[in-house]
Design a protein around this motif. Structure first.
Motif, short mmCIF file in Angstrom:
data_model
loop_
_atom_site.label_atom_id
_atom_site.label_comp_id
_atom_site.label_asym_id
_atom_site.label_seq_id
_atom_site.Cartn_x
_atom_site.Cartn_y
_atom_site.Cartn_z
N LEU A 14 0.91 -1.13 -0.14
CA LEU A 14 0.04 0.11 0.05
C LEU A 14 0.81 1.26 -0.10
O LEU A 14 0.60 2.24 -1.04
CB LEU A 14 -1.07 0.20 1.18
N ALA A 15 1.80 1.32 0.74
CA ALA A 15 2.64 2.43 0.84
C ALA A 15 3.35 2.62 -0.29
O ALA A 15 3.78 3.59 -0.78
CB ALA A 15 3.62 2.31 2.10
N SER A 16 3.79 1.54 -1.02
CA SER A 16 4.61 1.71 -2.44
C SER A 16 3.76 2.29 -3.43
O SER A 16 4.09 2.68 -4.32
CB SER A 16 5.08 0.43 -2.93
N ARG A 17 2.46 2.30 -3.18
CA ARG A 17 1.25 2.92 -4.17
C ARG A 17 0.90 4.20 -3.73
O ARG A 17 0.13 4.85 -4.24
CB ARG A 17 0.22 1.77 -4.30
N GLY A 18 1.49 4.77 -2.46
CA GLY A 18 1.15 6.10 -2.32
C GLY A 18 0.01 6.05 -1.32
O GLY A 18 -0.63 7.34 -1.24
N SER A 19 -0.53 5.13 -0.98
CA SER A 19 -1.74 4.94 -0.11
C SER A 19 -1.68 5.46 1.10
O SER A 19 -0.60 5.18 1.86
CB SER A 19 -2.17 3.60 0.04
N GLY A 20 -2.53 6.12 1.87
CA GLY A 20 -2.77 6.47 3.23
C GLY A 20 -3.23 5.48 4.13
O GLY A 20 -3.08 5.71 5.57
N TRP A 21 -3.66 4.47 3.28
CA TRP A 21 -4.23 3.35 4.18
C TRP A 21 -2.94 2.37 4.66
O TRP A 21 -2.49 1.66 3.84
CB TRP A 21 -5.37 2.66 3.46
N GLY A 22 -2.86 2.18 5.88
CA GLY A 22 -1.93 1.41 6.35
C GLY A 22 -2.31 -0.10 6.90
O GLY A 22 -1.46 -0.64 7.86
N GLY A 23 -3.53 -0.27 6.77
CA GLY A 23 -3.92 -1.43 7.65
C GLY A 23 -4.76 -1.07 8.98
O GLY A 23 -4.84 -0.08 8.98
N PRO A 24 -4.75 -1.98 9.87
CA PRO A 24 -4.08 -3.28 9.94
C PRO A 24 -4.71 -4.20 8.76
O PRO A 24 -5.97 -3.97 8.65
CB PRO A 24 -4.00 -3.76 11.28
N ALA A 25 -3.87 -5.10 8.41
CA ALA A 25 -4.79 -6.23 7.57
C ALA A 25 -4.71 -7.48 8.30
O ALA A 25 -3.57 -7.89 8.94
CB ALA A 25 -4.01 -6.27 6.26
N ARG A 26 -5.84 -8.15 8.34
CA ARG A 26 -5.74 -9.48 8.78
C ARG A 26 -6.14 -10.52 7.73
O ARG A 26 -7.18 -10.25 7.19
CB ARG A 26 -6.48 -9.68 9.93
N TRP A 27 -5.27 -11.61 7.66
CA TRP A 27 -5.83 -12.75 6.20
C TRP A 27 -5.98 -13.87 7.12
O TRP A 27 -4.74 -14.63 7.33
CB TRP A 27 -4.82 -12.59 5.32
N VAL A 28 -6.81 -14.66 7.00
CA VAL A 28 -7.30 -15.95 7.88
C VAL A 28 -7.59 -17.08 6.81
O VAL A 28 -8.07 -16.62 5.84
CB VAL A 28 -7.97 -15.83 9.15
N ALA A 29 -7.39 -18.23 7.25
CA ALA A 29 -7.84 -19.38 6.22
C ALA A 29 -9.18 -19.34 6.15
O ALA A 29 -9.89 -19.70 5.30
CB ALA A 29 -7.11 -20.72 6.84
N SER A 30 -10.03 -19.25 7.42
CA SER A 30 -11.54 -19.26 7.43
C SER A 30 -11.91 -18.48 8.59
O SER A 30 -11.48 -18.30 9.75
CB SER A 30 -11.85 -20.80 7.65
N THR A 31 -13.09 -17.91 8.29
CA THR A 31 -13.91 -17.12 9.27
C THR A 31 -15.30 -17.35 8.98
O THR A 31 -15.72 -17.43 7.91
CB THR A 31 -13.49 -15.71 9.35
N PRO A 32 -16.27 -16.87 9.87
CA PRO A 32 -17.52 -16.91 9.64
C PRO A 32 -17.97 -16.05 8.44
O PRO A 32 -18.48 -16.41 7.38
CB PRO A 32 -18.26 -16.72 10.93
N SER A 33 -17.62 -14.65 8.52
CA SER A 33 -17.79 -13.70 7.64
C SER A 33 -16.75 -12.60 7.77
O SER A 33 -16.62 -12.10 9.11
CB SER A 33 -19.34 -13.01 7.73
#
Ligand code: BTN
Length: 266
Positions: A14-33
């Motif tokens: 994101l930073a390399s694309r000049g985005s002001g959004w820095g996460g946080p990001a969470r990426w899991v195998a499975s979740t209800p929704s």
């Protein structure tokens, strides 16, 4: 829940694309929704751009109370926290804004295909659904406290129930070579961030040319709750305009179906 994709990688992309959004990001195998994950985080103060991704959902949901079913690993399933600071009545077109960002990122991967927006929240290729968008908001008084923008984008071929398979498509089917999910996510987030900025400042007007260029319904006979007619565009409040026998009506909610016998049918 362990992260499948390093949040630092997402933040760096994101930073390399000049985005002001820095996460946080969470990426899991499975979740209800992922919608629920993002909503809970928003309630605890997560900032705009916080994003929740899963390879599979056990209770994925679509619009109008429908279930959203995707085999594990076949689709990009994500929900992002937005804090547009809008009054609630200005929120409904946000689904179109998200749809444009998803459409654009998808179209870049399948240059030969016509990737279109079907009002109010679908992304189609050749009439089949590539992606769906779901926006849910928490409102305090008249203000939007947070909006959760969820999208499910079909990436790889997968075995689907026959009724869904008949209406769905995916990037892989249209020859996309780059199916890397983190870079697809980042493209969508970057595209959403810039369109959201315009939308918050000036409403849908600056995005109407893009919407018109990729409006799957325009010129086609459509049917919906308010009757049927020929779709003639989207107005700056995000209504679908339909030319009926009694004049033009502006459809603000619900869904429309394409009439295969009407004008504009391929
Ligand atoms: C629709 O077309 O009806 C909208 C589908 C939205 C599905 C996405 S997948 C990620 C996020 N989590 C959900 O439970 N739903 C949205």
């Amino acid at each position: 829940m362990d992260n499948l994709v390093d949040p630092v990688r997402i933040a760096a992309l994101l930073a390399s694309r000049g985005s002001g959004w820095g996460g946080p990001a969470r990426w899991v195998a499975s979740t209800p929704s992922t919608q629920d994950d993002a909503r809970q985080a928003a309630a605890q103060g997560a900032p705009e751009g916080a994003v929740f991704v899963a390879d599979a959902q056990t209770r994925g949901r679509g619009r109008q109370g429908r279930a959203w079913v995707t085999p594990p690993g076949s689709a990009l399933l994500a929900s992002v926290v937005l804090r547009p600071g809008l009054d609630a009545p200005r929120l409904p077109p946000l689904a179109l804004v998200v749809g444009l960002a998803v459409r654009d990122a998808a179209a870049r991967r399948v240059p030969g295909a016509a990737v279109a927006i079907k009002w109010p929240n679908d992304v189609l290729i050749e009439g089949r659904k590539l992606a769906g968008v779901l926006v849910e908001a928490s409102i305090r008084g008249t203000r939007v406290e947070a909006a959760i923008a969820g999208f499910g984008l079909n990436v790889r071929e997968a075995s689907l129930p026959p009724d869904i398979a008949a209406r769905a498509t995916c990037l892989e089917r249209h020859g996309a070579t780059d199916l890397d999910a983190p870079s697809l996510l980042v493209d969508i987030l970057v595209g959403l961030e810039s369109r959201l900025r315009l939308f918050v400042r000036d409403g849908l007007a600056p995005l109407l040319p893009e919407l018109r260029a990729f409006d799957a319904a325009r010129g086609r006979r459509v049917s919906g709750l308010d009757g049927s007619g020929v779709a003639s565009g989207i107005d700056d409040e995000g209504h679908l305009l339909v030319q009926t026998d009694h004049g033009v009506i502006a459809v603000g909610a619900g869904e429309v179906t394409f009439d295969p016998t009407g004008p504009g049918h391929e």
